[in-house]
Design a protein around this motif. Structure first.
Motif, PDB file in Angstrom:
ATOM      1  N   LYS A   1       0.829  -1.213   0.000  1.00 54.06           N
ATOM      2  CA  LYS A   1       0.000   0.000   0.000  1.00 54.06           C
ATOM      3  C   LYS A   1       0.859   1.256   0.000  1.00 54.06           C
ATOM      4  O   LYS A   1       0.382   2.345   0.332  1.00 54.06           O
ATOM      5  CB  LYS A   1      -0.915  -0.003   1.224  1.00 54.06           C
ATOM      6  CG  LYS A   1      -1.794  -1.245   1.360  1.00 54.06           C
ATOM      7  CD  LYS A   1      -2.651  -1.496   0.129  1.00 54.06           C
ATOM      8  CE  LYS A   1      -3.541  -2.705   0.285  1.00 54.06           C
ATOM      9  NZ  LYS A   1      -2.819  -3.982   0.231  1.00 54.06           N
ATOM     10  N   ILE A   2       2.111   1.157  -0.433  1.00 51.25           N
ATOM     11  CA  ILE A   2       3.000   2.312  -0.446  1.00 51.25           C
ATOM     12  C   ILE A   2       2.462   3.412  -1.359  1.00 51.25           C
ATOM     13  O   ILE A   2       2.607   4.595  -1.068  1.00 51.25           O
ATOM     14  CB  ILE A   2       4.435   1.890  -0.864  1.00 51.25           C
ATOM     15  CG1 ILE A   2       5.399   3.069  -0.781  1.00 51.25           C
ATOM     16  CG2 ILE A   2       4.445   1.273  -2.255  1.00 51.25           C
ATOM     17  CD1 ILE A   2       5.616   3.615   0.599  1.00 51.25           C
ATOM     18  N   LEU A   3       1.811   3.044  -2.470  1.00 53.04           N
ATOM     19  CA  LEU A   3       1.266   4.067  -3.368  1.00 53.04           C
ATOM     20  C   LEU A   3       0.136   4.842  -2.687  1.00 53.04           C
ATOM     21  O   LEU A   3      -0.032   6.037  -2.924  1.00 53.04           O
ATOM     22  CB  LEU A   3       0.763   3.437  -4.666  1.00 53.04           C
ATOM     23  CG  LEU A   3       1.797   2.701  -5.524  1.00 53.04           C
ATOM     24  CD1 LEU A   3       1.156   2.227  -6.827  1.00 53.04           C
ATOM     25  CD2 LEU A   3       3.000   3.585  -5.822  1.00 53.04           C
ATOM     26  N   ARG A   4      -0.631   4.169  -1.860  1.00 57.02           N
ATOM     27  CA  ARG A   4      -1.683   4.859  -1.107  1.00 57.02           C
ATOM     28  C   ARG A   4      -1.068   5.888  -0.168  1.00 57.02           C
ATOM     29  O   ARG A   4      -1.561   7.018  -0.062  1.00 57.02           O
ATOM     30  CB  ARG A   4      -2.516   3.848  -0.317  1.00 57.02           C
ATOM     31  CG  ARG A   4      -3.643   4.483   0.503  1.00 57.02           C
ATOM     32  CD  ARG A   4      -4.498   3.419   1.168  1.00 57.02           C
ATOM     33  NE  ARG A   4      -3.731   2.639   2.138  1.00 57.02           N
ATOM     34  CZ  ARG A   4      -4.192   1.538   2.732  1.00 57.02           C
ATOM     35  NH1 ARG A   4      -5.395   1.080   2.408  1.00 57.02           N
ATOM     36  NH2 ARG A   4      -3.446   0.885   3.593  1.00 57.02           N
ATOM     37  N   ALA A   5       0.037   5.517   0.489  1.00 54.12           N
ATOM     38  CA  ALA A   5       0.701   6.442   1.407  1.00 54.12           C
ATOM     39  C   ALA A   5       1.268   7.646   0.655  1.00 54.12           C
ATOM     40  O   ALA A   5       1.156   8.789   1.114  1.00 54.12           O
ATOM     41  CB  ALA A   5       1.809   5.715   2.167  1.00 54.12           C
ATOM     42  N   ILE A   6       1.880   7.395  -0.501  1.00 53.29           N
ATOM     43  CA  ILE A   6       2.426   8.502  -1.294  1.00 53.29           C
ATOM     44  C   ILE A   6       1.282   9.403  -1.771  1.00 53.29           C
ATOM     45  O   ILE A   6       1.365  10.636  -1.727  1.00 53.29           O
ATOM     46  CB  ILE A   6       3.244   7.976  -2.488  1.00 53.29           C
ATOM     47  CG1 ILE A   6       4.442   7.136  -2.001  1.00 53.29           C
ATOM     48  CG2 ILE A   6       3.738   9.132  -3.353  1.00 53.29           C
ATOM     49  CD1 ILE A   6       5.218   6.458  -3.111  1.00 53.29           C
ATOM     50  N   GLY A   7       0.198   8.796  -2.229  1.00 52.02           N
ATOM     51  CA  GLY A   7      -0.931   9.561  -2.741  1.00 52.02           C
ATOM     52  C   GLY A   7      -1.569  10.451  -1.699  1.00 52.02           C
ATOM     53  O   GLY A   7      -2.007  11.574  -1.995  1.00 52.02           O
TER      54      GLY A   7
ATOM     55  N   ASN B   1      -4.827   9.862  -6.441  1.00 52.73           N
ATOM     56  CA  ASN B   1      -5.759   8.860  -5.944  1.00 52.73           C
ATOM     57  C   ASN B   1      -5.176   7.463  -6.081  1.00 52.73           C
ATOM     58  O   ASN B   1      -4.408   7.182  -7.000  1.00 52.73           O
ATOM     59  CB  ASN B   1      -7.072   8.937  -6.721  1.00 52.73           C
ATOM     60  CG  ASN B   1      -7.688  10.313  -6.670  1.00 52.73           C
ATOM     61  OD1 ASN B   1      -8.361  10.664  -5.719  1.00 52.73           O
ATOM     62  ND2 ASN B   1      -7.459  11.115  -7.713  1.00 52.73           N
ATOM     63  N   PHE B   2      -5.586   6.602  -5.188  1.00 55.97           N
ATOM     64  CA  PHE B   2      -5.116   5.215  -5.207  1.00 55.97           C
ATOM     65  C   PHE B   2      -6.311   4.286  -5.053  1.00 55.97           C
ATOM     66  O   PHE B   2      -7.233   4.552  -4.277  1.00 55.97           O
ATOM     67  CB  PHE B   2      -4.133   4.964  -4.073  1.00 55.97           C
ATOM     68  CG  PHE B   2      -3.788   3.507  -3.873  1.00 55.97           C
ATOM     69  CD1 PHE B   2      -2.894   2.870  -4.724  1.00 55.97           C
ATOM     70  CD2 PHE B   2      -4.366   2.771  -2.851  1.00 55.97           C
ATOM     71  CE1 PHE B   2      -2.582   1.529  -4.559  1.00 55.97           C
ATOM     72  CE2 PHE B   2      -4.060   1.428  -2.671  1.00 55.97           C
ATOM     73  CZ  PHE B   2      -3.156   0.808  -3.522  1.00 55.97           C
ATOM     74  N   THR B   3      -6.303   3.199  -5.821  1.00 62.79           N
ATOM     75  CA  THR B   3      -7.326   2.175  -5.657  1.00 62.79           C
ATOM     76  C   THR B   3      -6.686   0.804  -5.795  1.00 62.79           C
ATOM     77  O   THR B   3      -5.608   0.675  -6.395  1.00 62.79           O
ATOM     78  CB  THR B   3      -8.462   2.351  -6.681  1.00 62.79           C
ATOM     79  OG1 THR B   3      -9.536   1.456  -6.356  1.00 62.79           O
ATOM     80  CG2 THR B   3      -7.990   2.045  -8.101  1.00 62.79           C
ATOM     81  N   GLU B   4      -7.333  -0.208  -5.238  1.00 65.04           N
ATOM     82  CA  GLU B   4      -6.819  -1.561  -5.366  1.00 65.04           C
ATOM     83  C   GLU B   4      -7.865  -2.462  -5.980  1.00 65.04           C
ATOM     84  O   GLU B   4      -9.064  -2.189  -5.931  1.00 65.04           O
ATOM     85  CB  GLU B   4      -6.358  -2.112  -4.018  1.00 65.04           C
ATOM     86  CG  GLU B   4      -7.443  -2.276  -2.978  1.00 65.04           C
ATOM     87  CD  GLU B   4      -6.906  -2.846  -1.666  1.00 65.04           C
ATOM     88  OE1 GLU B   4      -5.673  -2.850  -1.475  1.00 65.04           O
ATOM     89  OE2 GLU B   4      -7.723  -3.295  -0.855  1.00 65.04           O
ATOM     90  N   THR B   5      -7.385  -3.536  -6.592  1.00 65.22           N
ATOM     91  CA  THR B   5      -8.252  -4.501  -7.264  1.00 65.22           C
ATOM     92  C   THR B   5      -7.892  -5.902  -6.802  1.00 65.22           C
ATOM     93  O   THR B   5      -6.927  -6.105  -6.065  1.00 65.22           O
ATOM     94  CB  THR B   5      -8.078  -4.439  -8.791  1.00 65.22           C
ATOM     95  OG1 THR B   5      -6.788  -4.977  -9.130  1.00 65.22           O
ATOM     96  CG2 THR B   5      -8.204  -3.016  -9.316  1.00 65.22           C
ATOM     97  N   LEU B   6      -8.648  -6.858  -7.274  1.00 64.39           N
ATOM     98  CA  LEU B   6      -8.275  -8.252  -7.076  1.00 64.39           C
ATOM     99  C   LEU B   6      -6.931  -8.534  -7.744  1.00 64.39           C
ATOM    100  O   LEU B   6      -6.458  -7.775  -8.588  1.00 64.39           O
ATOM    101  CB  LEU B   6      -9.335  -9.176  -7.664  1.00 64.39           C
ATOM    102  CG  LEU B   6     -10.691  -9.225  -6.950  1.00 64.39           C
ATOM    103  CD1 LEU B   6     -11.606 -10.208  -7.666  1.00 64.39           C
ATOM    104  CD2 LEU B   6     -10.532  -9.634  -5.492  1.00 64.39           C
ATOM    105  N   THR B   7      -6.325  -9.645  -7.358  1.00 62.08           N
ATOM    106  CA  THR B   7      -5.023 -10.008  -7.900  1.00 62.08           C
ATOM    107  C   THR B   7      -5.118 -10.298  -9.391  1.00 62.08           C
ATOM    108  O   THR B   7      -6.028 -10.964  -9.862  1.00 62.08           O
ATOM    109  CB  THR B   7      -4.498 -11.262  -7.176  1.00 62.08           C
ATOM    110  OG1 THR B   7      -4.522 -11.013  -5.775  1.00 62.08           O
ATOM    111  CG2 THR B   7      -3.086 -11.578  -7.604  1.00 62.08           C
TER     112      THR B   7
END
Length: 605
Positions: A371-377, A383-389
Motif C-alpha cells: 500500500k505504499i502508493l496509497r501512502a504517497i498519494g 488517488n489510489f485504488t486496489e483490485t483483485l489479484t
C-alpha cells in the motif's frame, strides 16, 4: 480394461485429434493399460477462465494440445460472432501473437486459420513477440480482441492461451464463462480447422502487424522526456540483462537505443529464445537468486553493479543491485520496484505538467501488493485504488478510469508486474526496464544517490512499508482445499476463523474471505471486492497493523502469502517493525499452513 465412460472419450479423441504426436501418446497409454493416466487426461477438460487456458502440453482434453486449441479457437470465434457484426469482424479483426515455447507458433497459426475461415480479419505476427505486443496492437488497430500464446514464466512443459477483449485488457467475467460455454458447443473440429497450409496465402484477411512493433517502440520511448534522454546519453551506469531464454532482448535493445541508454551486457546463454530453458528450470526472475545466478556471475566478472531481467514473454521485470561496500547483491521485491516506479511516474508527471496538480491522477495496485502508493498519494494528492489479484483486474479498472476522464499514471502487483502509464493495458517488463534504468541514471547524475538509497528516502518520507511474501508448492488440490477449509471452520463451526497467533500474543482484528464473501470489517459482514468460489483467498488484519493474505495461484501449484507492515511517516524503527513482521509471518505459516503436516515444499531460495 477401460470403463465405458473412458472408452467413449478414447474413441472421441481418436475421431477428433489430427496430431500424430498426441494420438501416439494416447495409444501408448492404452498399450500399457494405464487407465488412471488416461482418465486424468481425458475425463475432465481444461476450463476456460479469466486467465484463458494454461496447462501442461500433452495429449488429452485436460492438457494443452492442438485439439484443445482448435476447440478453444472455435468457441472463441463463435462467441465473438455473436457479439460483433460482420463488418466489424472483417474491418477490425483480431490479433494473434506467440512466444518461443514449444508449439506456441503452431497454436497461434491454428487459431488464426480458424478465425480466417470464420470470416475474421486476422493480424498474425510472423515473428515471436513479447506478450504486451498483443494488447498494444489491439489498441493501435482498434481490434475486437486478441490472443497471446504463452505460459509466461511457467516451466517448459506448459503453454497457455491468453485472451484480450476489444478494450485491450484481458477478459473478465462474464466473458470467460460465456466463452467456456461456447467452447463446449463447438467441441467437434470443423472441416479444415487443423489445416494451416494455405494460411499465409490468404492475403485478403491475413496481415502481419509488423508496423505495430515500431509504433510500440515510439510510444514507449515518448514517455521519456528529452531531458532524461540526455541524462541517459551521459550516464555511466552499465546493466547486465537476462532475457531468461525468452523474447525480450530485441525489443529492449530497440527501446534502449531510442532513449540513449547504453547497450546492456546480456547473458549470452539466456539471450535467445529456447523452449527448453536449459539453464533455469523455473524461468521466472521472481524466483530470486536461483533464476538470476548466471546474470550475477556475469555482472561480477564485468564489474557491473546493476542487473535487470525479463521473464520469457517479457511482461515481468526484475532488478538486482550490488552494494559496493559489502559486495552483496540485493534482489528487489516487486513491492520495492513498485515503490520506485510509482514515485518516478509521479515525478515525471510533475515534470511534464509543472502547473498541474495530481487530483485527477490515479495509481492502482492489487489487493495483495504493498500500500505504499496509497501512502504517497495521501501526501502528494493523487488517488489510489486496489483490485483483485491479476492485471486483468487492474487493466480493466484503468480502462474504466480513463473512460471517466482520469489519468492513470502507474499500476503494479507484487509479483514483479508493472504497467507504466497506459500505452499497454497489461504488465510490460520492457517499458518498466526503460523507466527504471532512466530513473537510475537520473538519481545518479542529479541527486547523487543509488536506487536503494532512493527507496529508503521514499520510506522515510511516506512511511516504511515492510513486506514479507513467498510461497509453498502444493501439488495436491485436495490438500489445498483442506488447508483453507480448516481456516474458515477453525472452531468446528462454519465461518469461524483464527482469532490470534502465538497463543494470543498477536490478535486478529478483521478477516476477509473472498472465496465465500466474508468481510468482518464491513458493517454487514459481506465482502465488497468480487468473490470467486473457484479460488482460495483469505486476508487477516491484525490489531498491530500487519495485513497478510493467503491465496492460491491461478496458474501454478502454489499457496502464496503476502504480509505487510505499514509505518507512519517519520517512524524510524525499521528494524523493530521488520522483526515483528518476520516473527508473525513465521507463526502464521506454521499455525495456518502447517507445511510439515501438509507436505508443502518451500520456495527454492
Amino acid at each position: 480394461m477401460a470403463s465405458a465412460e473412458l472408452q467413449a472419450k478414447i474413441d472421441q479423441w481418436f475421431k477428433w485429434d489430427k496430431c500424430e504426436k498426441t494420438r501416439a501418446e494416447i495409444q501408448n497409454l492404452i498399450k500399457s493399460e494405464n487407465w488412471k493416466a488416461l482418465g486424468d487426461v481425458l475425463l475432465t477438460r481444461l476450463e476456460f477462465g479469466t486467465a484463458g487456458l494454461r496447462g501442461r502440453m500433452a495429449a488429452g482434453f485436460n492438457r494443452m494440445n492442438e485439439l484443445v486449441v482448435v476447440q478453444a479457437a472455435q468457441g472463441l470465434s463463435s462467441y465473438m460472432k455473436k457479439i460483433f457484426s460482420e463488418k466489424d469482424r472483417i474491418n477490425r479483426g483480431v490479433v494473434f501473437g506467440y512466444d518461443g515455447r514449444h508449439n506456441s507458433k503452431r497454436f497461434a497459426e491454428i487459431s488464426s486459420n480458424i478465425f480466417v475461415r470464420a470470416g475474421f480479419r486476422v493480424y498474425l505476427f510472423r515473428q515471436m513477440v513479447l506478450t504486451p505486443m498483443v494488447p498494444f496492437t489491439i489498441n493501435l488497430f482498434k481490434c475486437l480482441g486478441g490472443v497471446m500464446v504463452t505460459a509466461s514464466h511457467n516451466p517448459k512443459d506448459d503453454n497457455g492461451y491468453k485472451v484480450y477483449w476489444e478494450n485491450s485488457a484481458q477478459i473478465v467475467p462474464p466473458h470467460d464463462k460465456h466463452i467456456h460455454n461456447t467452447i463446449l458447443e463447438c467441441l467437434e473440429p470443423w472441416p479444415n480447422s487443423f489445416d494451416t497450409k494455405g494460411l499465409y496465402i490468404c492475403t485478403c484477411l491475413m496481415t502481419d502487424p509488423k508496423d505495430a512493433i515500431s509504433a510500440y517502440v515510439q510510444r514507449i520511448t515518448a514517455d521519456v522526456p528529452q531531458k532524461f534522454v540526455d541524462l541517459n546519453s551521459r550516464g555511466d551506469l552499465r546493466f547486465v540483462y537476462t532475457a531468461m531464454h525468452g523474447v525480450g532482448y530485441p525489443f529492449l535493445e530497440k527501446i534502449f537505443a531510442a532513449v540513449k541508454i547504453k547497450p546492456v551486457i546480456f547473458v549470452k546463454e539466456q539471450n535467445e529464445p529456447d523452449p527448453d530453458f536449459p539453464t533455469v528450470p523455473f524461468p521466472n526472475p521472481e524466483e530470486g537468486r536461483s533464476a538470476l545466478d548466471m546474470a550475477i556471475q556475469l555482472a561480477d566478472r564485468e564489474g557491473v553493479t546493476h542487473i535487470i531481467a525479463n521473464d520469457p514473454d517479457a511482461d515481468r521485470f526484475a532488478l538486482a543491485t550490488k552494494n559496493p561496500e559489502t559486495a552483496l547483491w540485493k534482489i528487489y521485491k516487486g513491492n520495492e520496484i513498485g515503490a520506485l516506479l510509482g514515485w518516478w511516474a509521479m515525478f515525471l508527471y510533475k515534470e511534464k505538467n509543472p502547473n498541474g496538480d495530481l487530483r485527477n491522477c490515479w495509481m492502482i495496485a492489487s489487493t495483495v501488493s504493498s500500500k505504499i502508493l496509497r501512502a504517497i498519494g495521501r501526501k502528494e494528492g493523487f488517488n489510489f485504488t486496489e483490485t483483485l489479484t491479476g492485471f486483468k483486474w487492474m487493466a480493466n479498472e484503468a480502462d474504466r478510469l480513463m473512460k471517466n476522464g482520469k489519468t492513470v499514471l502507474f499500476s503494479f502487483e507484487e509479483s514483479i508486474g508493472f504497467m507504466f502509464g497506459t500505452n499497454v493495458l497489461d504488465k510490460d517488463g520492457v517499458s518498466a526496464a526503460c523507466q527504471l534504468v532512466t530513473m537510475a541514471n537520473y538519481l545518479r547524475a542529479v541527486e547523487g544517490i543509488s536506487l536503494d538509497e532512493k527507496l529508503n528516502r521514499i520510506y522515510n518520507e511516506y512511511g516504511f512499508h515492510y513486506n514479507n511474501a513467498s510461497y509453498y508448492f502444493c501439488y495436491e488440490p485436495p490438500v489445498i482445499i483442506k488447508i483453507f477449509e480448516r481456516l474458515r471452520n477453525f472452531t468446528g463451526d462454519q465461518k469461524t476463523y483464527p482469532s490470534s497467533i502465538l497463543e494470543g500474543k498477536y490478535k486478529i482484528k478483521y478477516v476477509r474471505d473472498l472465496t465465500n464473501g466474508v468481510d468482518t470489517e464491513q458493517p454487514d459482514g459481506n465482502a465488497i471486492l468480487p468473490v470467486s468460489a473457484s479460488s482460495q483467498m483469505i486476508t487477516f488484519t491484525f490489531e498491530n497493523g500487519l495485513v497478510i493474505t493467503l491465496r492460491t495461484s491461478g496458474t501454478e501449484p502454489k499457496i502464496k502469502y503476502y504480509a505487510e507492515m505499514c509505518a507512519q511517516p517519520g517512524q524510524s524503527d525499521f528494524e523493530g517493525l521488520t522483526n515483528t513482521t518476520n516473527e508473525m509471518v513465521s507463526a502464521i505459516v506454521e499455525e495456518f499452513l502447517q507445511p510439515n503436516v501438509n507436505n508443502l515444499k518451500p520456495k527454492t531460495d
